[in-house]
Design a protein around this motif. Structure first.
Motif, PDB file in Angstrom:
ATOM      1  N   GLY A   1       0.810  -1.208   0.000  1.00  0.00           N
ATOM      2  CA  GLY A   1       0.000   0.000   0.000  1.00  0.00           C
ATOM      3  C   GLY A   1       0.841   1.254   0.000  1.00  0.00           C
ATOM      4  N   ILE A   2       1.914   1.247   0.798  1.00  0.00           N
ATOM      5  CA  ILE A   2       2.815   2.399   0.845  1.00  0.00           C
ATOM      6  C   ILE A   2       3.506   2.587  -0.508  1.00  0.00           C
ATOM      7  CG2 ILE A   2       4.908   3.324   1.910  1.00  0.00           C
ATOM      8  CD1 ILE A   2       4.060   1.728   4.470  1.00  0.00           C
ATOM      9  N   MET A   3       4.032   1.487  -1.052  1.00  0.00           N
ATOM     10  CA  MET A   3       4.706   1.563  -2.360  1.00  0.00           C
ATOM     11  C   MET A   3       3.742   2.021  -3.442  1.00  0.00           C
ATOM     12  SD  MET A   3       7.529   1.083  -4.121  1.00  0.00           S
ATOM     13  CE  MET A   3       8.631  -0.155  -3.408  1.00  0.00           C
ATOM     14  N   ALA A   4       2.542   1.466  -3.447  1.00  0.00           N
ATOM     15  CA  ALA A   4       1.561   1.822  -4.466  1.00  0.00           C
ATOM     16  C   ALA A   4       1.186   3.290  -4.389  1.00  0.00           C
ATOM     17  CB  ALA A   4       0.316   0.949  -4.297  1.00  0.00           C
TER      18      ALA A   4
ATOM     19  N   LEU B   1      -6.897 -19.174  22.335  1.00  0.00           N
ATOM     20  CA  LEU B   1      -6.286 -17.961  22.883  1.00  0.00           C
ATOM     21  C   LEU B   1      -4.871 -17.771  22.342  1.00  0.00           C
ATOM     22  CD1 LEU B   1      -6.483 -15.525  24.740  1.00  0.00           C
ATOM     23  CD2 LEU B   1      -5.694 -16.985  26.624  1.00  0.00           C
ATOM     24  N   ALA B   2      -4.099 -18.849  22.273  1.00  0.00           N
ATOM     25  CA  ALA B   2      -2.737 -18.767  21.761  1.00  0.00           C
ATOM     26  C   ALA B   2      -2.732 -18.338  20.298  1.00  0.00           C
ATOM     27  CB  ALA B   2      -2.021 -20.108  21.917  1.00  0.00           C
ATOM     28  N   TYR B   3      -3.661 -18.877  19.511  1.00  0.00           N
ATOM     29  CA  TYR B   3      -3.761 -18.505  18.095  1.00  0.00           C
ATOM     30  C   TYR B   3      -4.079 -17.018  17.946  1.00  0.00           C
ATOM     31  CZ  TYR B   3      -3.441 -22.887  15.420  1.00  0.00           C
ATOM     32  OH  TYR B   3      -2.993 -24.027  14.781  1.00  0.00           O
ATOM     33  N   VAL B   4      -5.085 -16.548  18.677  1.00  0.00           N
ATOM     34  CA  VAL B   4      -5.507 -15.154  18.543  1.00  0.00           C
ATOM     35  C   VAL B   4      -4.398 -14.214  19.011  1.00  0.00           C
ATOM     36  CG1 VAL B   4      -7.145 -13.411  19.333  1.00  0.00           C
ATOM     37  CG2 VAL B   4      -7.952 -15.692  18.693  1.00  0.00           C
ATOM     38  N   ALA B   5      -3.756 -14.543  20.123  1.00  0.00           N
ATOM     39  CA  ALA B   5      -2.657 -13.706  20.615  1.00  0.00           C
ATOM     40  C   ALA B   5      -1.521 -13.650  19.600  1.00  0.00           C
ATOM     41  CB  ALA B   5      -2.154 -14.243  21.954  1.00  0.00           C
ATOM     42  N   ALA B   6      -1.208 -14.789  19.004  1.00  0.00           N
ATOM     43  CA  ALA B   6      -0.136 -14.828  18.001  1.00  0.00           C
ATOM     44  C   ALA B   6      -0.519 -14.019  16.768  1.00  0.00           C
ATOM     45  CB  ALA B   6       0.154 -16.277  17.617  1.00  0.00           C
ATOM     46  N   GLN B   7      -1.762 -14.108  16.344  1.00  0.00           N
ATOM     47  CA  GLN B   7      -2.205 -13.366  15.164  1.00  0.00           C
ATOM     48  C   GLN B   7      -2.151 -11.857  15.390  1.00  0.00           C
ATOM     49  OE1 GLN B   7      -5.999 -15.224  15.007  1.00  0.00           O
ATOM     50  NE2 GLN B   7      -5.245 -17.070  13.971  1.00  0.00           N
ATOM     51  N   LEU B   8      -2.614 -11.408  16.550  1.00  0.00           N
ATOM     52  CA  LEU B   8      -2.596  -9.976  16.842  1.00  0.00           C
ATOM     53  C   LEU B   8      -1.163  -9.454  16.976  1.00  0.00           C
ATOM     54  CD1 LEU B   8      -5.545  -9.704  19.395  1.00  0.00           C
ATOM     55  CD2 LEU B   8      -5.568  -9.158  16.958  1.00  0.00           C
ATOM     56  N   THR B   9      -0.327 -10.236  17.644  1.00  0.00           N
ATOM     57  CA  THR B   9       1.079  -9.837  17.777  1.00  0.00           C
ATOM     58  C   THR B   9       1.759  -9.793  16.418  1.00  0.00           C
ATOM     59  OG1 THR B   9       1.186 -10.836  19.984  1.00  0.00           O
ATOM     60  CG2 THR B   9       3.275 -10.393  18.877  1.00  0.00           C
ATOM     61  N   GLY B  10       1.505 -10.801  15.604  1.00  0.00           N
ATOM     62  CA  GLY B  10       2.096 -10.827  14.269  1.00  0.00           C
ATOM     63  C   GLY B  10       1.639  -9.663  13.418  1.00  0.00           C
ATOM     64  N   ALA B  11       0.354  -9.312  13.513  1.00  0.00           N
ATOM     65  CA  ALA B  11      -0.165  -8.186  12.736  1.00  0.00           C
ATOM     66  C   ALA B  11       0.540  -6.891  13.113  1.00  0.00           C
ATOM     67  CB  ALA B  11      -1.665  -8.062  12.962  1.00  0.00           C
ATOM     68  N   MET B  12       0.736  -6.672  14.395  1.00  0.00           N
ATOM     69  CA  MET B  12       1.432  -5.472  14.850  1.00  0.00           C
ATOM     70  C   MET B  12       2.886  -5.455  14.375  1.00  0.00           C
ATOM     71  SD  MET B  12       1.873  -4.125  18.778  1.00  0.00           S
ATOM     72  CE  MET B  12       2.780  -5.616  19.254  1.00  0.00           C
ATOM     73  N   LEU B  13       3.566  -6.589  14.508  1.00  0.00           N
ATOM     74  CA  LEU B  13       4.966  -6.666  14.079  1.00  0.00           C
ATOM     75  C   LEU B  13       5.093  -6.470  12.567  1.00  0.00           C
ATOM     76  CD1 LEU B  13       6.213  -9.659  16.264  1.00  0.00           C
ATOM     77  CD2 LEU B  13       6.624  -7.218  16.626  1.00  0.00           C
ATOM     78  N   GLY B  14       4.142  -7.019  11.814  1.00  0.00           N
ATOM     79  CA  GLY B  14       4.169  -6.831  10.362  1.00  0.00           C
ATOM     80  C   GLY B  14       4.002  -5.382   9.975  1.00  0.00           C
ATOM     81  N   ALA B  15       3.132  -4.669  10.683  1.00  0.00           N
ATOM     82  CA  ALA B  15       2.947  -3.240  10.421  1.00  0.00           C
ATOM     83  C   ALA B  15       4.213  -2.467  10.738  1.00  0.00           C
ATOM     84  CB  ALA B  15       1.778  -2.717  11.245  1.00  0.00           C
ATOM     85  N   TRP B  16       4.816  -2.769  11.875  1.00  0.00           N
ATOM     86  CA  TRP B  16       6.053  -2.075  12.238  1.00  0.00           C
ATOM     87  C   TRP B  16       7.155  -2.331  11.216  1.00  0.00           C
ATOM     88  CZ3 TRP B  16       6.226  -3.496  18.183  1.00  0.00           C
ATOM     89  CH2 TRP B  16       5.273  -2.713  18.845  1.00  0.00           C
ATOM     90  N   LEU B  17       7.240  -3.566  10.723  1.00  0.00           N
ATOM     91  CA  LEU B  17       8.256  -3.892   9.731  1.00  0.00           C
ATOM     92  C   LEU B  17       8.033  -3.111   8.439  1.00  0.00           C
ATOM     93  CD1 LEU B  17      10.662  -5.529   8.776  1.00  0.00           C
ATOM     94  CD2 LEU B  17       9.101  -7.414   8.239  1.00  0.00           C
ATOM     95  N   ALA B  18       6.779  -3.035   7.993  1.00  0.00           N
ATOM     96  CA  ALA B  18       6.479  -2.261   6.782  1.00  0.00           C
ATOM     97  C   ALA B  18       6.849  -0.795   6.970  1.00  0.00           C
ATOM     98  CB  ALA B  18       4.997  -2.400   6.432  1.00  0.00           C
ATOM     99  N   ASN B  19       6.505  -0.230   8.119  1.00  0.00           N
ATOM    100  CA  ASN B  19       6.867   1.159   8.390  1.00  0.00           C
ATOM    101  C   ASN B  19       8.381   1.353   8.317  1.00  0.00           C
ATOM    102  OD1 ASN B  19       4.178   1.782   8.884  1.00  0.00           O
ATOM    103  ND2 ASN B  19       4.353   1.592  11.101  1.00  0.00           N
ATOM    104  N   ALA B  20       9.113   0.447   8.950  1.00  0.00           N
ATOM    105  CA  ALA B  20      10.572   0.572   8.993  1.00  0.00           C
ATOM    106  C   ALA B  20      11.184   0.460   7.607  1.00  0.00           C
ATOM    107  CB  ALA B  20      11.151  -0.498   9.917  1.00  0.00           C
ATOM    108  N   MET B  21      10.683  -0.463   6.784  1.00  0.00           N
ATOM    109  CA  MET B  21      11.255  -0.645   5.439  1.00  0.00           C
ATOM    110  C   MET B  21      11.117   0.600   4.583  1.00  0.00           C
ATOM    111  SD  MET B  21      10.499  -4.477   4.064  1.00  0.00           S
ATOM    112  CE  MET B  21       8.713  -4.301   4.062  1.00  0.00           C
ATOM    113  N   PHE B  22      10.046   1.363   4.801  1.00  0.00           N
ATOM    114  CA  PHE B  22       9.800   2.539   3.970  1.00  0.00           C
ATOM    115  C   PHE B  22      10.179   3.840   4.674  1.00  0.00           C
ATOM    116  CE2 PHE B  22       7.278  -0.681   1.875  1.00  0.00           C
ATOM    117  CZ  PHE B  22       7.480  -0.395   0.535  1.00  0.00           C
TER     118      PHE B  22
END
Length: 212
Positions: free
Chosen positions: A25-28, A86-107
């Motif tokens: 989205g950022i690149m586009a 609970l473990a699945y949902v916690a992992a998904q939410l944590t992963g979503a946040m980390l993925g967003a931070w990674l995208a921000n950092a790359m750009f």
């Protein structure tokens, strides 16, 4: 496969998905010269390809839910142990946040930020109900070995035929809050999307029971 390894697979897969959604989205947005349709098309294509690959890679490990609404449906169907939810949902939410931070950092954006992009209203909320109901129906009805292709194709189409551009995933809503970019969503808009998605997931699961 132990629960912690399945949760790790969900974390990595969801992080990869949100990094792809937000990064493309950022690149586009940067390359489209203000043409929102071109930016959305580029965002769609990248998301479809990434989603297919991530489901193929992580599906054998955790089922590749990457989505709390899907995990809840699977738990209710007893295809995911309730103790694992609970473990699945916690992992998904944590992963979503980390993925967003990674995208921000790359750009070269501020890693820690909040989206200011307001989204909502009855039209987009109905779009999320439709998008999530369809996603759950596709997942539950997919022939063995075809889920990755069908889910990726459905999400690519739903980007364009739903008024909400098909988030269809509470973890995606959560992750998008952390990027003030083309694909972001303001925290104040998130709750309406999540409620609509949960309603859509319930409708999709009910429809599958009716037609199976």
């Amino acid at each position: 496969m132990t629960l912690w390894r399945k949760a790790l697979a969900e974390l990595l897969g969801t992080a990869g998905l949100l990094c792809a959604v937000l990064g493309s989205g950022i690149m586009a947005e940067r390359l489209a010269g203000g043409n929102v349709a071109v930016a959305l098309l580029a965002n769609t294509i990248a998301t479809v390809f990434a989603l297919y690959v991530l489901i193929e890679v992580f599906g054998p490990l955790s089922g590749a839910h990457f989505n709390p609404a899907v995990s809840v449906v699977m738990a209710l169907r007893r295809e995911l142990p309730a103790a694992s939810l609970l473990a699945y949902v916690a992992a998904q939410l944590t992963g979503a946040m980390l993925g967003a931070w990674l995208a921000n950092a790359m750009f070269d954006l501020s890693v820690l930020q909040w989206s200011t992009k307001l989204r909502g209203g009855w039209g987009p909320w109905l779009g999320e109900v439709v998008a999530t109901a369809g996603l759950v129906l596709v997942i539950l009805g997919a022939p063995t070995g075809k889920a990755a292709q069908l889910v990726a194709c459905y999400i690519g189409a739903a980007y364009w035929f739903t008024s909400s551009t098909s988030f269809a995933n509470p973890a995606a809503v959560f992750g998008r809050m952390f990027s003030d970019s083309f694909a972001g969503i303001a925290p104040g808009s998130a709750s309406g999307f999540v409620v609509a998605e949960l309603i859509g997931a319930a409708i999709g699961a009910s429809l599958h029971r009716l037609v199976r």
